[in-house]
Design a protein around this motif. Structure first.
Motif, PDB file in Angstrom:
ATOM      1  N   LEU A   1      -5.892   3.385 -13.128  1.00  0.00           N
ATOM      2  CA  LEU A   1      -5.549   2.008 -12.779  1.00  0.00           C
ATOM      3  C   LEU A   1      -4.837   1.938 -11.431  1.00  0.00           C
ATOM      4  CD1 LEU A   1      -4.430   0.480 -16.193  1.00  0.00           C
ATOM      5  CD2 LEU A   1      -6.500  -0.040 -14.877  1.00  0.00           C
ATOM      6  N   LEU A   2      -3.912   2.893 -11.204  1.00  0.00           N
ATOM      7  CA  LEU A   2      -3.193   2.898  -9.925  1.00  0.00           C
ATOM      8  C   LEU A   2      -4.143   3.207  -8.768  1.00  0.00           C
ATOM      9  CD1 LEU A   2       0.238   4.621 -10.664  1.00  0.00           C
ATOM     10  CD2 LEU A   2      -0.154   2.269  -9.942  1.00  0.00           C
TER      11      LEU A   2
ATOM     12  N   TYR B   1       0.834  -1.203   0.000  1.00  0.00           N
ATOM     13  CA  TYR B   1       0.000   0.000   0.000  1.00  0.00           C
ATOM     14  C   TYR B   1       0.873   1.259   0.000  1.00  0.00           C
ATOM     15  CZ  TYR B   1      -3.894   3.089   1.230  1.00  0.00           C
ATOM     16  OH  TYR B   1      -4.842   4.086   1.227  1.00  0.00           O
ATOM     17  N   ALA B   2       1.958   1.240   0.784  1.00  0.00           N
ATOM     18  CA  ALA B   2       2.866   2.395   0.819  1.00  0.00           C
ATOM     19  C   ALA B   2       3.539   2.598  -0.537  1.00  0.00           C
ATOM     20  CB  ALA B   2       3.908   2.195   1.915  1.00  0.00           C
ATOM     21  N   GLU B   3       3.944   1.493  -1.172  1.00  0.00           N
ATOM     22  CA  GLU B   3       4.558   1.610  -2.499  1.00  0.00           C
ATOM     23  C   GLU B   3       3.593   2.222  -3.510  1.00  0.00           C
ATOM     24  OE1 GLU B   3       5.685  -2.385  -3.409  1.00  0.00           O
ATOM     25  OE2 GLU B   3       7.784  -2.071  -2.793  1.00  0.00           O
ATOM     26  N   LEU B   4       2.354   1.727  -3.528  1.00  0.00           N
ATOM     27  CA  LEU B   4       1.364   2.258  -4.465  1.00  0.00           C
ATOM     28  C   LEU B   4       1.046   3.725  -4.185  1.00  0.00           C
ATOM     29  CD1 LEU B   4      -1.108  -0.758  -4.668  1.00  0.00           C
ATOM     30  CD2 LEU B   4       0.203   0.197  -6.570  1.00  0.00           C
TER      31      LEU B   4
ATOM     32  N   GLU C   1       3.632   5.732  -5.805  1.00  0.00           N
ATOM     33  CA  GLU C   1       3.459   5.734  -7.255  1.00  0.00           C
ATOM     34  C   GLU C   1       2.309   6.650  -7.664  1.00  0.00           C
ATOM     35  OE1 GLU C   1       3.155   1.821  -8.908  1.00  0.00           O
ATOM     36  OE2 GLU C   1       4.711   1.022  -7.586  1.00  0.00           O
ATOM     37  N   VAL C   2       1.227   6.624  -6.939  1.00  0.00           N
ATOM     38  CA  VAL C   2       0.087   7.486  -7.243  1.00  0.00           C
ATOM     39  C   VAL C   2       0.469   8.950  -7.098  1.00  0.00           C
ATOM     40  CG1 VAL C   2      -2.195   8.202  -6.409  1.00  0.00           C
ATOM     41  CG2 VAL C   2      -1.675   5.780  -6.711  1.00  0.00           C
ATOM     42  N   ALA C   3       1.257   9.265  -6.067  1.00  0.00           N
ATOM     43  CA  ALA C   3       1.677  10.652  -5.863  1.00  0.00           C
ATOM     44  C   ALA C   3       2.564  11.139  -7.004  1.00  0.00           C
ATOM     45  CB  ALA C   3       2.415  10.787  -4.531  1.00  0.00           C
ATOM     46  N   GLN C   4       3.397  10.239  -7.559  1.00  0.00           N
ATOM     47  CA  GLN C   4       4.317  10.640  -8.618  1.00  0.00           C
ATOM     48  C   GLN C   4       3.657  10.666  -9.986  1.00  0.00           C
ATOM     49  OE1 GLN C   4       7.464   7.786  -8.167  1.00  0.00           O
ATOM     50  NE2 GLN C   4       8.147   8.609  -6.192  1.00  0.00           N
TER      51      GLN C   4
ATOM     52  N   GLU D   1      -7.293   2.556  -8.636  1.00  0.00           N
ATOM     53  CA  GLU D   1      -8.121   1.377  -8.423  1.00  0.00           C
ATOM     54  C   GLU D   1      -7.361   0.299  -7.654  1.00  0.00           C
ATOM     55  OE1 GLU D   1     -10.446  -1.978 -11.114  1.00  0.00           O
ATOM     56  OE2 GLU D   1     -10.026   0.003 -11.973  1.00  0.00           O
ATOM     57  N   GLU D   2      -6.078   0.098  -8.024  1.00  0.00           N
ATOM     58  CA  GLU D   2      -5.276  -0.903  -7.324  1.00  0.00           C
ATOM     59  C   GLU D   2      -5.004  -0.485  -5.877  1.00  0.00           C
ATOM     60  OE1 GLU D   2      -2.935  -4.441  -6.772  1.00  0.00           O
ATOM     61  OE2 GLU D   2      -4.675  -3.801  -7.951  1.00  0.00           O
ATOM     62  N   LEU D   3      -4.767   0.811  -5.667  1.00  0.00           N
ATOM     63  CA  LEU D   3      -4.551   1.306  -4.312  1.00  0.00           C
ATOM     64  C   LEU D   3      -5.787   1.073  -3.450  1.00  0.00           C
ATOM     65  CD1 LEU D   3      -2.640   2.921  -2.387  1.00  0.00           C
ATOM     66  CD2 LEU D   3      -3.826   4.985  -3.169  1.00  0.00           C
ATOM     67  N   ALA D   4      -6.966   1.360  -4.011  1.00  0.00           N
ATOM     68  CA  ALA D   4      -8.202   1.136  -3.258  1.00  0.00           C
ATOM     69  C   ALA D   4      -8.395  -0.346  -2.970  1.00  0.00           C
ATOM     70  CB  ALA D   4      -9.395   1.684  -4.038  1.00  0.00           C
ATOM     71  N   ARG D   5      -8.050  -1.203  -3.942  1.00  0.00           N
ATOM     72  CA  ARG D   5      -8.210  -2.644  -3.744  1.00  0.00           C
ATOM     73  C   ARG D   5      -7.309  -3.151  -2.625  1.00  0.00           C
ATOM     74  NH1 ARG D   5      -6.275  -7.608  -4.910  1.00  0.00           N
ATOM     75  NH2 ARG D   5      -4.323  -6.781  -5.718  1.00  0.00           N
ATOM     76  N   ILE D   6      -6.039  -2.725  -2.639  1.00  0.00           N
ATOM     77  CA  ILE D   6      -5.105  -3.155  -1.592  1.00  0.00           C
ATOM     78  C   ILE D   6      -5.533  -2.620  -0.225  1.00  0.00           C
ATOM     79  CG2 ILE D   6      -2.728  -2.979  -0.757  1.00  0.00           C
ATOM     80  CD1 ILE D   6      -3.037  -4.938  -3.022  1.00  0.00           C
ATOM     81  N   GLY D   7      -5.983  -1.361  -0.204  1.00  0.00           N
ATOM     82  CA  GLY D   7      -6.449  -0.803   1.063  1.00  0.00           C
ATOM     83  C   GLY D   7      -7.632  -1.555   1.623  1.00  0.00           C
ATOM     84  N   HIS D   8      -8.580  -1.913   0.744  1.00  0.00           N
ATOM     85  CA  HIS D   8      -9.747  -2.677   1.186  1.00  0.00           C
ATOM     86  C   HIS D   8      -9.335  -4.072   1.645  1.00  0.00           C
ATOM     87  CE1 HIS D   8     -13.859  -4.155   1.315  1.00  0.00           C
ATOM     88  NE2 HIS D   8     -13.472  -5.195   0.611  1.00  0.00           N
TER      89      HIS D   8
END
Length: 468
Positions: A136-137, A122-125, A128-131, A139-146
Protein backbone atom coordinates in the motif's frame (compact mmCIF):
# COMPACT_ATOMS: atom_id res chain seq x y z
CA UNK A 1 14.77 53.34 -25.85
CA UNK A 2 15.65 51.69 -22.52
CA UNK A 3 19.12 53.18 -22.69
CA UNK A 4 19.93 52.14 -19.11
CA UNK A 5 20.20 48.57 -20.41
CA UNK A 6 22.76 49.50 -23.09
CA UNK A 7 26.35 50.14 -22.03
CA UNK A 8 27.80 52.27 -24.80
CA UNK A 9 31.53 52.20 -25.54
CA UNK A 10 33.20 55.51 -24.77
CA UNK A 11 35.45 55.12 -27.80
CA UNK A 12 33.78 53.92 -31.01
CA UNK A 13 35.33 50.64 -32.20
CA UNK A 14 37.42 50.80 -35.34
CA UNK A 15 35.71 49.37 -38.44
CA UNK A 16 38.23 46.54 -38.57
CA UNK A 17 37.01 44.94 -35.34
CA UNK A 18 33.29 45.04 -36.22
CA UNK A 19 32.33 41.68 -37.79
CA UNK A 20 30.83 41.86 -41.27
CA UNK A 21 28.34 39.19 -40.17
CA UNK A 22 27.20 38.12 -36.74
CA UNK A 23 29.46 35.20 -35.70
CA UNK A 24 27.53 31.99 -35.09
CA UNK A 25 26.51 31.58 -31.42
CA UNK A 26 27.31 27.87 -31.82
CA UNK A 27 30.95 28.43 -32.83
CA UNK A 28 33.42 27.06 -30.25
CA UNK A 29 36.43 28.97 -29.00
CA UNK A 30 36.88 32.50 -27.67
CA UNK A 31 34.83 35.35 -29.15
CA UNK A 32 36.22 38.15 -31.30
CA UNK A 33 37.88 41.18 -29.76
CA UNK A 34 34.73 43.35 -29.72
CA UNK A 35 32.58 40.79 -27.88
CA UNK A 36 35.48 39.93 -25.60
CA UNK A 37 35.87 43.59 -24.58
CA UNK A 38 32.17 43.70 -23.64
CA UNK A 39 32.42 40.42 -21.74
CA UNK A 40 35.47 41.61 -19.79
CA UNK A 41 33.62 44.79 -18.83
CA UNK A 42 30.72 42.72 -17.48
CA UNK A 43 33.16 40.48 -15.61
CA UNK A 44 34.64 43.55 -13.91
CA UNK A 45 31.15 44.47 -12.73
CA UNK A 46 30.59 40.95 -11.39
CA UNK A 47 33.86 41.15 -9.46
CA UNK A 48 32.82 44.46 -7.90
CA UNK A 49 29.32 43.41 -6.92
CA UNK A 50 30.26 39.95 -5.58
CA UNK A 51 27.08 37.92 -5.86
CA UNK A 52 27.63 35.46 -3.02
CA UNK A 53 25.27 32.84 -4.44
CA UNK A 54 27.55 32.50 -7.48
CA UNK A 55 30.40 31.31 -5.26
CA UNK A 56 28.37 28.62 -3.46
CA UNK A 57 29.07 25.02 -4.56
CA UNK A 58 27.44 24.54 -7.93
CA UNK A 59 26.14 28.11 -7.82
CA UNK A 60 27.82 29.64 -10.85
CA UNK A 61 25.89 30.43 -14.01
CA UNK A 62 26.17 31.50 -17.62
CA UNK A 63 26.29 35.20 -18.47
CA UNK A 64 26.25 36.80 -21.89
CA UNK A 65 26.84 40.05 -23.73
CA UNK A 66 25.53 41.14 -27.11
CA UNK A 67 27.37 43.95 -28.89
CA UNK A 68 24.83 46.13 -30.70
CA UNK A 69 24.67 49.17 -32.94
CA UNK A 70 22.03 51.80 -32.15
CA UNK A 71 20.10 53.59 -34.91
CA UNK A 72 22.21 56.72 -34.24
CA UNK A 73 25.41 54.76 -34.96
CA UNK A 74 26.64 54.37 -31.38
CA UNK A 75 27.97 50.92 -30.43
CA UNK A 76 27.47 49.33 -27.03
CA UNK A 77 26.42 46.07 -25.45
CA UNK A 78 23.57 44.43 -23.57
CA UNK A 79 24.14 42.09 -20.62
CA UNK A 80 22.17 39.02 -19.54
CA UNK A 81 22.29 36.04 -17.21
CA UNK A 82 20.84 32.59 -17.62
CA UNK A 83 17.75 31.88 -15.51
CA UNK A 84 17.60 33.98 -12.34
CA UNK A 85 20.24 36.02 -10.51
CA UNK A 86 20.08 36.48 -6.75
CA UNK A 87 16.59 35.02 -6.72
CA UNK A 88 15.26 37.56 -9.22
CA UNK A 89 14.39 37.64 -12.90
CA UNK A 90 14.81 41.42 -13.24
CA UNK A 91 18.14 42.90 -12.15
CA UNK A 92 19.24 46.45 -12.87
CA UNK A 93 21.59 46.67 -15.84
CA UNK A 94 20.54 43.29 -17.28
CA UNK A 95 17.93 42.57 -19.93
CA UNK A 96 14.54 41.23 -18.73
CA UNK A 97 13.21 37.68 -19.23
CA UNK A 98 11.20 36.69 -22.27
CA UNK A 99 8.00 36.00 -20.34
CA UNK A 100 5.55 38.48 -18.83
CA UNK A 101 6.28 38.60 -15.06
CA UNK A 102 2.77 39.87 -14.27
CA UNK A 103 1.16 36.95 -16.08
CA UNK A 104 3.55 34.55 -14.39
CA UNK A 105 2.77 35.85 -10.91
CA UNK A 106 -0.91 35.10 -11.49
CA UNK A 107 -0.34 31.33 -11.36
CA UNK A 108 3.25 30.46 -10.51
CA UNK A 109 3.29 30.99 -6.69
CA UNK A 110 0.24 28.75 -6.18
CA UNK A 111 1.72 26.11 -8.46
CA UNK A 112 5.06 26.18 -6.66
CA UNK A 113 3.31 25.84 -3.30
CA UNK A 114 1.43 22.78 -4.54
CA UNK A 115 4.64 21.21 -5.84
CA UNK A 116 6.35 21.94 -2.53
CA UNK A 117 3.59 20.16 -0.63
CA UNK A 118 3.77 17.14 -2.94
CA UNK A 119 7.56 17.01 -2.58
CA UNK A 120 7.26 17.11 1.20
CA UNK A 121 4.67 14.31 1.13
CA UNK A 122 6.84 12.24 -1.20
CA UNK A 123 9.80 12.58 1.20
CA UNK A 124 7.63 11.52 4.14
CA UNK A 125 6.37 8.44 2.29
CA UNK A 126 9.91 7.54 1.20
CA UNK A 127 10.99 7.46 4.86
CA UNK A 128 7.97 5.35 5.78
CA UNK A 129 8.67 2.88 2.98
CA UNK A 130 12.31 2.60 4.08
CA UNK A 131 11.27 1.85 7.67
CA UNK A 132 8.31 -0.46 7.02
CA UNK A 133 7.76 -1.33 3.37
CA UNK A 134 4.30 -2.46 2.30
CA UNK A 135 2.41 -2.77 -1.00
CA UNK A 136 0.00 0.00 0.00
CA UNK A 137 2.82 2.41 0.85
CA UNK A 138 4.65 1.60 -2.39
CA UNK A 139 1.46 2.24 -4.34
CA UNK A 140 0.86 5.56 -2.57
CA UNK A 141 4.48 6.60 -3.09
CA UNK A 142 4.20 5.86 -6.81
CA UNK A 143 0.92 7.79 -6.98
CA UNK A 144 2.38 10.88 -5.29
CA UNK A 145 5.49 10.71 -7.46
CA UNK A 146 3.39 10.51 -10.61
CA UNK A 147 1.11 13.34 -9.43
CA UNK A 148 4.11 15.54 -8.66
CA UNK A 149 5.60 14.90 -12.11
CA UNK A 150 2.26 15.65 -13.79
CA UNK A 151 1.77 18.89 -11.84
CA UNK A 152 5.33 19.97 -12.64
CA UNK A 153 4.82 19.34 -16.36
CA UNK A 154 1.47 21.14 -16.33
CA UNK A 155 2.98 24.15 -14.55
CA UNK A 156 5.82 24.36 -17.06
CA UNK A 157 3.40 24.04 -20.00
CA UNK A 158 1.39 26.93 -18.59
CA UNK A 159 4.60 28.90 -18.11
CA UNK A 160 5.81 28.15 -21.63
CA UNK A 161 2.64 29.65 -23.11
CA UNK A 162 3.74 33.05 -21.79
CA UNK A 163 6.96 32.99 -23.86
CA UNK A 164 6.73 34.51 -27.35
CA UNK A 165 9.94 34.29 -29.35
CA UNK A 166 10.78 37.05 -31.89
CA UNK A 167 13.17 37.01 -34.81
CA UNK A 168 14.91 39.71 -36.85
CA UNK A 169 12.19 39.64 -39.51
CA UNK A 170 9.64 40.90 -37.00
CA UNK A 171 7.94 37.50 -36.78
CA UNK A 172 6.92 35.92 -33.46
CA UNK A 173 6.22 32.34 -32.44
CA UNK A 174 5.12 30.81 -29.13
CA UNK A 175 7.90 28.83 -27.48
CA UNK A 176 5.79 25.66 -27.56
CA UNK A 177 5.42 25.89 -31.33
CA UNK A 178 9.20 25.95 -31.81
CA UNK A 179 9.54 22.59 -30.05
CA UNK A 180 6.27 20.98 -31.22
CA UNK A 181 5.22 18.21 -31.18
CA UNK A 182 7.45 17.71 -28.13
CA UNK A 183 7.11 19.98 -25.09
CA UNK A 184 9.83 22.60 -24.59
CA UNK A 185 12.56 21.51 -22.17
CA UNK A 186 12.55 23.23 -18.79
CA UNK A 187 14.34 26.57 -18.94
CA UNK A 188 14.03 26.96 -22.71
CA UNK A 189 14.09 30.67 -23.50
CA UNK A 190 15.84 31.52 -20.22
CA UNK A 191 19.41 31.28 -21.51
CA UNK A 192 21.37 34.51 -21.91
CA UNK A 193 21.51 34.55 -25.72
CA UNK A 194 17.72 34.47 -26.40
CA UNK A 195 17.16 37.20 -23.81
CA UNK A 196 19.81 39.37 -25.44
CA UNK A 197 18.47 39.01 -28.97
CA UNK A 198 14.89 39.67 -27.86
CA UNK A 199 15.93 42.90 -26.11
CA UNK A 200 17.93 44.01 -29.15
CA UNK A 201 14.87 43.56 -31.36
CA UNK A 202 12.67 45.43 -28.86
CA UNK A 203 15.04 48.40 -28.92
CA UNK A 204 15.69 48.27 -32.70
CA UNK A 205 19.36 47.57 -32.11
CA UNK A 206 21.47 45.71 -34.68
CA UNK A 207 23.31 42.67 -33.21
CA UNK A 208 27.02 42.65 -34.04
CA UNK A 209 28.68 40.04 -31.82
CA UNK A 210 27.77 37.69 -28.96
CA UNK A 211 29.76 36.10 -26.15
CA UNK A 212 28.65 33.79 -23.33
CA UNK A 213 30.79 32.78 -20.38
CA UNK A 214 30.52 30.93 -17.07
CA UNK A 215 30.99 32.92 -13.86
CA UNK A 216 31.31 31.63 -10.30
CA UNK A 217 31.70 28.18 -8.80
CA UNK A 218 31.73 25.34 -11.33
CA UNK A 219 28.58 23.23 -11.70
CA UNK A 220 28.47 20.02 -9.67
CA UNK A 221 29.54 17.98 -12.71
CA UNK A 222 32.63 20.20 -13.04
CA UNK A 223 32.11 20.88 -16.73
CA UNK A 224 32.37 24.67 -16.58
CA UNK A 225 35.17 26.98 -15.52
CA UNK A 226 34.70 30.53 -14.26
CA UNK A 227 35.60 33.08 -16.92
CA UNK A 228 35.71 30.53 -19.74
CA UNK A 229 33.70 31.11 -22.93
CA UNK A 230 31.23 28.53 -24.20
CA UNK A 231 29.06 28.25 -27.35
CA UNK A 232 25.28 28.29 -27.12
CA UNK A 233 23.78 25.04 -25.84
CA UNK A 234 22.37 22.58 -28.34
CA UNK A 235 19.58 21.24 -26.12
CA UNK A 236 17.56 24.47 -25.77
CA UNK A 237 19.22 27.17 -27.84
CA UNK A 238 19.79 24.74 -30.71
CA UNK A 239 16.07 25.14 -31.42
CA UNK A 240 15.39 28.69 -30.19
CA UNK A 241 18.34 30.61 -31.66
CA UNK A 242 18.12 29.47 -35.31
CA UNK A 243 14.59 30.89 -35.41
CA UNK A 244 15.59 34.12 -33.62
CA UNK A 245 18.48 34.69 -36.02
CA UNK A 246 16.30 34.51 -39.14
CA UNK A 247 16.55 37.88 -40.89
CA UNK A 248 20.13 38.54 -39.75
CA UNK A 249 23.33 38.05 -41.69
CA UNK A 250 24.98 35.31 -39.61
CA UNK A 251 28.06 33.16 -40.09
CA UNK A 252 27.05 29.55 -40.83
CA UNK A 253 26.74 27.29 -37.80
CA UNK A 254 29.78 25.01 -37.54
CA UNK A 255 29.36 21.37 -38.24
CA UNK A 256 29.03 19.16 -35.19
CA UNK A 257 32.66 18.18 -35.20
CA UNK A 258 34.47 19.45 -38.25
CA UNK A 259 36.09 16.10 -39.05
CA UNK A 260 33.00 13.89 -38.97
CA UNK A 261 33.12 11.60 -41.97
CA UNK A 262 30.32 11.51 -44.50
CA UNK A 263 27.68 8.79 -44.10
CA UNK A 264 28.50 5.76 -46.27
CA UNK A 265 25.88 4.71 -48.80
CA UNK A 266 25.80 0.90 -48.72
CA UNK A 267 22.93 0.50 -51.19
CA UNK A 268 21.38 2.82 -53.76
CA UNK A 269 18.58 2.20 -56.24
CA UNK A 270 15.71 4.31 -57.63
CA UNK A 271 13.48 3.48 -54.66
CA UNK A 272 15.64 3.47 -51.51
CA UNK A 273 19.01 4.02 -49.85
CA UNK A 274 20.78 2.19 -47.02
CA UNK A 275 23.22 4.44 -45.17
CA UNK A 276 25.84 3.85 -42.45
CA UNK A 277 25.73 6.90 -40.16
CA UNK A 278 28.90 7.96 -38.30
CA UNK A 279 28.79 8.80 -34.62
CA UNK A 280 28.55 12.52 -33.84
CA UNK A 281 26.30 13.41 -36.78
CA UNK A 282 22.58 14.04 -36.29
CA UNK A 283 20.23 12.10 -38.53
CA UNK A 284 17.94 15.08 -39.21
CA UNK A 285 18.40 18.85 -38.89
CA UNK A 286 16.20 20.90 -36.61
CA UNK A 287 13.07 22.03 -38.46
CA UNK A 288 13.84 25.68 -37.65
CA UNK A 289 17.44 25.32 -38.85
CA UNK A 290 17.14 23.12 -41.95
CA UNK A 291 20.68 23.95 -43.06
CA UNK A 292 22.36 22.54 -39.92
CA UNK A 293 24.67 19.61 -40.49
CA UNK A 294 23.04 16.18 -40.49
CA UNK A 295 22.82 12.97 -42.49
CA UNK A 296 19.84 14.34 -44.40
CA UNK A 297 21.56 17.63 -45.27
CA UNK A 298 24.60 15.77 -46.59
CA UNK A 299 22.46 13.34 -48.59
CA UNK A 300 20.48 16.21 -50.10
CA UNK A 301 23.61 17.40 -51.89
CA UNK A 302 23.20 14.26 -54.07
CA UNK A 303 19.50 13.60 -53.64
CA UNK A 304 17.84 17.04 -53.37
CA UNK A 305 14.29 15.64 -53.33
CA UNK A 306 14.78 13.87 -49.98
CA UNK A 307 12.93 15.17 -46.92
CA UNK A 308 12.95 14.27 -43.24
CA UNK A 309 9.91 11.99 -43.61
CA UNK A 310 11.89 9.78 -46.01
CA UNK A 311 14.36 8.71 -43.28
CA UNK A 312 12.77 5.73 -41.54
CA UNK A 313 15.05 5.68 -38.48
CA UNK A 314 16.10 8.75 -36.51
CA UNK A 315 19.25 7.74 -34.65
CA UNK A 316 20.48 10.25 -32.09
CA UNK A 317 23.71 12.07 -32.79
CA UNK A 318 25.60 9.89 -30.28
CA UNK A 319 24.51 6.68 -32.04
CA UNK A 320 26.11 5.21 -35.17
CA UNK A 321 24.91 2.66 -37.67
CA UNK A 322 22.41 1.75 -40.36
CA UNK A 323 19.58 3.93 -41.62
CA UNK A 324 16.94 3.15 -44.26
CA UNK A 325 15.83 5.96 -46.56
CA UNK A 326 12.82 5.76 -48.91
CA UNK A 327 12.93 7.78 -52.11
CA UNK A 328 9.18 7.86 -52.84
CA UNK A 329 5.95 7.73 -50.87
CA UNK A 330 4.88 4.24 -51.99
CA UNK A 331 8.21 2.73 -50.95
CA UNK A 332 8.09 4.55 -47.63
CA UNK A 333 4.58 3.30 -46.85
CA UNK A 334 5.46 -0.28 -47.80
CA UNK A 335 8.59 -0.31 -45.61
CA UNK A 336 6.74 1.18 -42.66
CA UNK A 337 4.14 -1.59 -42.95
CA UNK A 338 6.90 -4.18 -42.85
CA UNK A 339 8.32 -2.74 -39.64
CA UNK A 340 4.86 -2.50 -38.08
CA UNK A 341 4.21 -6.18 -38.87
CA UNK A 342 7.71 -7.20 -37.72
CA UNK A 343 8.53 -8.37 -41.25
CA UNK A 344 11.53 -6.02 -41.24
CA UNK A 345 14.19 -5.75 -38.54
CA UNK A 346 16.52 -2.98 -37.39
CA UNK A 347 18.92 -4.52 -34.85
CA UNK A 348 21.12 -2.51 -32.53
CA UNK A 349 23.95 -3.56 -30.23
CA UNK A 350 25.36 -1.93 -27.12
CA UNK A 351 27.43 -2.47 -24.03
CA UNK A 352 25.58 -1.82 -20.78
CA UNK A 353 26.91 -1.27 -17.28
CA UNK A 354 26.48 -4.27 -14.98
CA UNK A 355 25.91 -7.99 -15.42
CA UNK A 356 22.45 -8.56 -16.91
CA UNK A 357 20.60 -11.60 -15.55
CA UNK A 358 18.85 -13.87 -18.04
CA UNK A 359 19.50 -14.54 -21.69
CA UNK A 360 16.75 -12.58 -23.46
CA UNK A 361 13.43 -10.86 -22.97
CA UNK A 362 11.03 -8.16 -24.05
CA UNK A 363 10.72 -4.75 -22.36
CA UNK A 364 7.39 -2.97 -22.66
CA UNK A 365 7.48 0.41 -20.96
CA UNK A 366 5.26 3.21 -22.35
CA UNK A 367 7.20 6.40 -23.02
CA UNK A 368 6.26 10.06 -22.78
CA UNK A 369 8.30 13.25 -22.97
CA UNK A 370 11.56 11.48 -23.75
CA UNK A 371 13.30 14.48 -25.34
CA UNK A 372 14.36 16.28 -22.18
CA UNK A 373 12.65 14.61 -19.19
CA UNK A 374 14.57 12.84 -16.39
CA UNK A 375 14.75 9.07 -16.71
CA UNK A 376 11.94 8.32 -14.25
CA UNK A 377 9.58 10.76 -15.97
CA UNK A 378 10.17 9.25 -19.41
CA UNK A 379 8.12 6.17 -18.48
CA UNK A 380 4.42 6.90 -18.00
CA UNK A 381 2.01 3.97 -17.73
CA UNK A 382 -1.04 6.25 -17.78
CA UNK A 383 -0.33 8.70 -20.61
CA UNK A 384 2.71 7.18 -22.34
CA UNK A 385 2.79 5.70 -25.82
CA UNK A 386 3.40 1.98 -26.26
CA UNK A 387 7.10 1.19 -26.55
CA UNK A 388 8.42 -2.37 -26.96
CA UNK A 389 12.01 -3.57 -27.29
CA UNK A 390 13.27 -7.16 -27.54
CA UNK A 391 16.74 -7.85 -26.11
CA UNK A 392 19.28 -10.69 -26.13
CA UNK A 393 22.52 -11.03 -24.16
CA UNK A 394 25.48 -11.57 -26.50
CA UNK A 395 28.42 -11.49 -24.12
CA UNK A 396 29.42 -10.76 -20.53
CA UNK A 397 32.82 -9.23 -19.83
CA UNK A 398 33.79 -8.16 -16.34
CA UNK A 399 31.18 -5.78 -15.05
CA UNK A 400 29.57 -5.13 -18.44
CA UNK A 401 27.14 -6.93 -20.75
CA UNK A 402 26.88 -6.79 -24.52
CA UNK A 403 23.23 -6.72 -25.58
CA UNK A 404 21.44 -6.91 -28.92
CA UNK A 405 18.27 -4.83 -29.23
CA UNK A 406 15.37 -5.05 -31.70
CA UNK A 407 12.99 -2.09 -31.27
CA UNK A 408 9.43 -3.13 -32.14
CA UNK A 409 8.17 0.45 -31.87
CA UNK A 410 10.01 3.66 -32.72
CA UNK A 411 10.45 6.40 -30.15
CA UNK A 412 13.36 8.79 -29.46
CA UNK A 413 15.81 7.27 -26.95
CA UNK A 414 13.68 4.11 -26.71
CA UNK A 415 16.46 1.53 -26.30
CA UNK A 416 18.50 3.83 -24.05
CA UNK A 417 15.55 4.34 -21.70
CA UNK A 418 14.59 0.64 -21.73
CA UNK A 419 18.19 -0.23 -20.86
CA UNK A 420 18.64 2.30 -18.06
CA UNK A 421 15.22 2.37 -16.38
CA UNK A 422 14.79 0.32 -13.21
CA UNK A 423 11.72 -1.34 -14.76
CA UNK A 424 13.74 -2.26 -17.86
CA UNK A 425 17.20 -3.77 -17.62
CA UNK A 426 18.25 -1.29 -14.94
CA UNK A 427 21.62 -1.10 -16.72
CA UNK A 428 22.44 2.16 -18.54
CA UNK A 429 24.43 1.94 -21.72
CA UNK A 430 28.14 2.56 -21.49
CA UNK A 431 28.87 6.19 -22.33
CA UNK A 432 25.28 7.37 -21.99
CA UNK A 433 25.82 10.81 -20.47
CA UNK A 434 22.08 11.46 -20.23
CA UNK A 435 20.81 8.31 -18.54
CA UNK A 436 24.04 6.99 -17.05
CA UNK A 437 27.69 8.00 -17.05
CA UNK A 438 29.38 9.79 -19.94
CA UNK A 439 32.47 8.42 -21.70
CA UNK A 440 34.35 8.89 -24.95
CA UNK A 441 31.26 7.77 -26.87
CA UNK A 442 27.89 6.13 -26.36
CA UNK A 443 28.35 2.44 -27.10
CA UNK A 444 25.16 1.99 -29.11
CA UNK A 445 25.27 1.05 -32.79
CA UNK A 446 22.64 -0.04 -35.33
CA UNK A 447 24.43 -3.06 -36.75
CA UNK A 448 21.87 -4.88 -38.92
CA UNK A 449 18.96 -4.14 -41.21
CA UNK A 450 16.73 -6.66 -42.98
CA UNK A 451 13.64 -6.11 -45.14
CA UNK A 452 11.91 -7.17 -48.35
CA UNK A 453 12.41 -4.75 -51.22
CA UNK A 454 8.96 -3.30 -52.01
CA UNK A 455 9.64 -3.18 -55.75
CA UNK A 456 11.81 -6.22 -56.54
CA UNK A 457 10.57 -8.58 -53.83
CA UNK A 458 14.16 -9.53 -52.93
CA UNK A 459 15.02 -10.07 -49.27
CA UNK A 460 17.85 -7.66 -48.44
CA UNK A 461 20.11 -7.85 -45.38
CA UNK A 462 22.82 -5.37 -44.42
CA UNK A 463 25.35 -5.38 -41.61
CA UNK A 464 27.76 -2.77 -40.27
CA UNK A 465 29.88 -4.18 -37.45
CA UNK A 466 29.97 -2.08 -34.30
CA UNK A 467 33.21 -0.12 -33.84
CA UNK A 468 33.41 -1.19 -30.17
Amino acid sequence: MSSERVSFFLTPPSPGVVPARLPSPFAPGPPGSLARSAAEALQQRLRRERWEALDAPGGGKMFGVLVVAAPDGRVGYLSAFSGMLGGGWNVEGFVPPLFDPVARDAFWPAGEAELGALTHRYAELSREVAQAPSPLLHEELARIGHLRAERSRALWRQMARSYVIPNARGERLPLAELFAPRPPPGGAGDCAAPKLLAEAYRQHLRPLALAEFWWGAPPLDGRRESGAYYPACDNKCGVVLPYMLQGLSVEPAPRTGTLIEDPRILHEDPWLLVVDKPVGLSTLPDRHAPERDSVLVRLQSRFPALSSSDVLQDLEREVSGLLLVARDEATRAALLRQFARREAEHRQVSWVEGVVAGASGVIELPLRGTSHAPLEDCVDRVHGKRAVTAWTVLERDGGRTRVAWVPVTRHPFQTRIHAAHRLGLGAPMVGDARFGQGAARLMLHAEALAFTHPQTGARLEFTAPAPF
